[in-house]
Enzyme design. Structure first.
Site, PDB file in Angstrom:
ATOM      1  N   HIS A  59      59.571  -2.847 -33.112  1.00 46.71           N
ATOM      2  CA  HIS A  59      59.692  -1.462 -33.564  1.00 46.71           C
ATOM      3  C   HIS A  59      60.350  -0.598 -32.494  1.00 46.71           C
ATOM      4  CE1 HIS A  59      57.574   1.918 -36.043  1.00 46.71           C
ATOM      5  NE2 HIS A  59      58.703   2.365 -35.500  1.00 46.71           N
ATOM      6  N   ARG A  63      69.102   4.889 -32.514  1.00 54.14           N
ATOM      7  CA  ARG A  63      69.838   6.127 -32.813  1.00 54.14           C
ATOM      8  C   ARG A  63      71.351   5.953 -32.944  1.00 54.14           C
ATOM      9  NH1 ARG A  63      64.953   8.253 -33.920  1.00 54.14           N
ATOM     10  NH2 ARG A  63      63.761   8.909 -32.110  1.00 54.14           N
ATOM     11  N   ASN A  93      66.680   4.237 -39.440  1.00 57.90           N
ATOM     12  CA  ASN A  93      66.863   5.685 -39.646  1.00 57.90           C
ATOM     13  C   ASN A  93      68.046   6.172 -38.807  1.00 57.90           C
ATOM     14  OD1 ASN A  93      65.237   5.144 -37.394  1.00 57.90           O
ATOM     15  ND2 ASN A  93      64.157   7.097 -37.520  1.00 57.90           N
ATOM     16  N   ASP A 304      57.370   1.509 -30.729  1.00 58.69           N
ATOM     17  CA  ASP A 304      57.914   2.653 -31.473  1.00 58.69           C
ATOM     18  C   ASP A 304      58.743   3.528 -30.532  1.00 58.69           C
ATOM     19  OD1 ASP A 304      58.523   4.446 -33.478  1.00 58.69           O
ATOM     20  OD2 ASP A 304      56.547   5.387 -33.540  1.00 58.69           O
ATOM     21  N   HIS A 308      64.549  11.045 -27.591  1.00 47.78           N
ATOM     22  CA  HIS A 308      65.126  12.304 -28.037  1.00 47.78           C
ATOM     23  C   HIS A 308      65.760  13.011 -26.848  1.00 47.78           C
ATOM     24  CE1 HIS A 308      63.482  12.248 -32.104  1.00 47.78           C
ATOM     25  NE2 HIS A 308      62.296  11.933 -31.608  1.00 47.78           N
ATOM     26  N   GLY A 323      58.062  11.945 -31.420  1.00 47.35           N
ATOM     27  CA  GLY A 323      58.493  10.687 -30.810  1.00 47.35           C
ATOM     28  C   GLY A 323      58.287  10.620 -29.317  1.00 47.35           C
TER      29      GLY A 323
END
Length: 427
Positions: A59, A63, A93, A304, A308, A323
């Protein structure tokens, strides 16, 4: 090319054993002591450091494409190597979302070209990550998809999830679910508990997670699909999965390092670095996650890793992005907090971070040190204490509250197919 990794404490066949590893042409040739070498053999003397199968993270968020100011395949995979990971699974995503076979082929090729570790690619469950039209499941598998996930959003419609599970089951593929009922979110930014009330921030109900797990477990029972739950965070979620396993439902699940290391009581204030989805829950939930790992309800640890920009993680939690990064700090933090204190055994931690994810997702080339297998190795210096410093991150993202902490179990070297892809600088 021939390499001999000497004098390592090797985790192999469930045991920690002092031995050497001979690598030829990227594969493990032999294990043992007094292995033969030539003048041309590259010798890596690890001097009693831990040699583990390369860690496996099912996971991560890279980006790329669409949000490369946050992370790229290259920077994300270098961060993974820094943390001892040799195989990672990237979520869909992205922009564009990999929801067609043609886009999947592009992603698989780019992951191979730009990644310094093995980067497997998730397909979306549905077109555009919306809870409506299914992707071409057979086409996506043929194009190289690892599994199916809409991570970042939950599948809101039971009928859509049922159809997705049936399609995945026919192909012997897994549905990997971000479980979240949007109708129960109410604009929350952290756990709906005492700390949210103290800070005057809107809370996220635990039932937004557990209610969707309950729905999906019944659908998984009906379809027989391998159903994997991302980042479980509540005691109710753990208990539901425990019951489902007892009833023979084909379910696995993961927990993230930050949910093991922190709870809502650790949030110092309105600080976006503590904003993640699912949020840090109560101390009761926190203890349930640890218990779930120890009793086998929770199968593995997955980071995960969600980088950012600084701007997106600055200011008020109400407006910041969800996140936290994790690839570079997961092993050392967990080793320091849990193994050195006697809560976990080292062998358990390695199982949860390497052996189990490889086994549960049928990764035949990962998660083991055996002759004939790829030489994917993580070497850790268990006795070295080091401060986690922002300047040492290889990820573009620095959004983690763990910067500044002192840890043991620092990554010394990572090898992928026998090639050194990370090596700690000597100071």
């Amino acid at each position: 090319m021939e390499t001999l990794v000497k004098n390592g404490l090797v985790y192999q066949a469930g045991k920690l054993t002092k031995m050497d590893i001979l690598i030829v042409d990227g594969k493990i040739k032999a294990l043992g002591t007094d292995l033969p070498s030539t003048a041309q053999t590259r010798i890596i003397d690890v001097q009693d450091k831990l040699v583990s199968p390369g860690l496996v993270d099912v996971h991560v968020h890279y980006r790329d494409p669409g949000f490369t100011y946050k992370e790229t395949i290259e920077s994300g995979s270098k961060a993974a190597a820094h943390g001892g990971y040799t195989t990672v699974c990237a979520m869909p995503n992205l922009d564009p979302v990999p929801d067609t076979p043609a886009q999947m082929q592009v992603m698989v090729k780019r992951n191979q070209e730009d990644g310094v570790v093995h980067v497997k690619q998730f397909s979306a469950i549905t077109k555009g990550l919306k809870s409506e039209e299914l992707v071409d499941y057979a086409g996506m598998k043929a194009a190289g998809a690892f599994a199916f996930s809409n991570d970042g959003v939950g599948v809101q419609t039971a009928g859509t999830m049922y159809q997705a599970m049936k399609a995945a089951k026919e192909l012997n593929m897994a549905i990997v679910a971000h479980v979240e009922d949007n109708s129960l979110l109410f604009g929350g930014v952290m756990n709906a508990g005492k700390r949210a009330k103290e800070l005057g921030l809107p809370g996220i109900l635990g039932i937004s997670e557990s209610s969707q797990i309950a729905r999906d477990l019944l659908l998984a029972k009906e379809t027989g699909v391998h159903y994997h739950v991302c980042h479980v965070s509540t005691k109710e979620s753990v208990e539901l999965i425990r019951i489902a396993k007892a009833h023979g439902i084909n379910v696995t699940c993961e927990v993230s390092p930050h949910h093991l290391l922190l709870c809502e009581d650790d949030i110092p204030g309105n600080d976006p670095y503590y904003k993640m989805n699912p949020p840090l829950r109560s101390s009761v939930d926190h203890q349930a996650l640890i218990k779930g790992l120890l009793d086998g309800t929770i199968d593995m640890i997955a980071t995960d890793h969600a980088p950012h920009s600084i701007d997106e993680k600055t200011g008020d939690m109400r407006h910041a992005a969800f996140g936290i990064t994790g690839s570079e700090t997961a092993f050392s933090l967990l080793y320091t907090k849990f193994v050195r204190t006697g809560i976990f055994k080292l062998e358990q931690l390695l199982d949860w971070m390497s052996i189990n994810p490889a086994e549960k997702f049928n990764m035949s080339k990962a998660g083991m040190i055996m002759p004939g297998k790829p030489a994917d190795l993580a070497i850790f210096d268990l006795g070295l204490e080091e401060e986690i410093k922002e300047e040492n991150y290889l990820s573009k993202g620095v959004n983690t509250p763990f910067t500044g902490q002192h840890v043991y179990g620092v990554t010394y070297m990572t090898l992928v197919d026998g090639k050194i892809v990370y090596q700690k600088e000597e100071k």
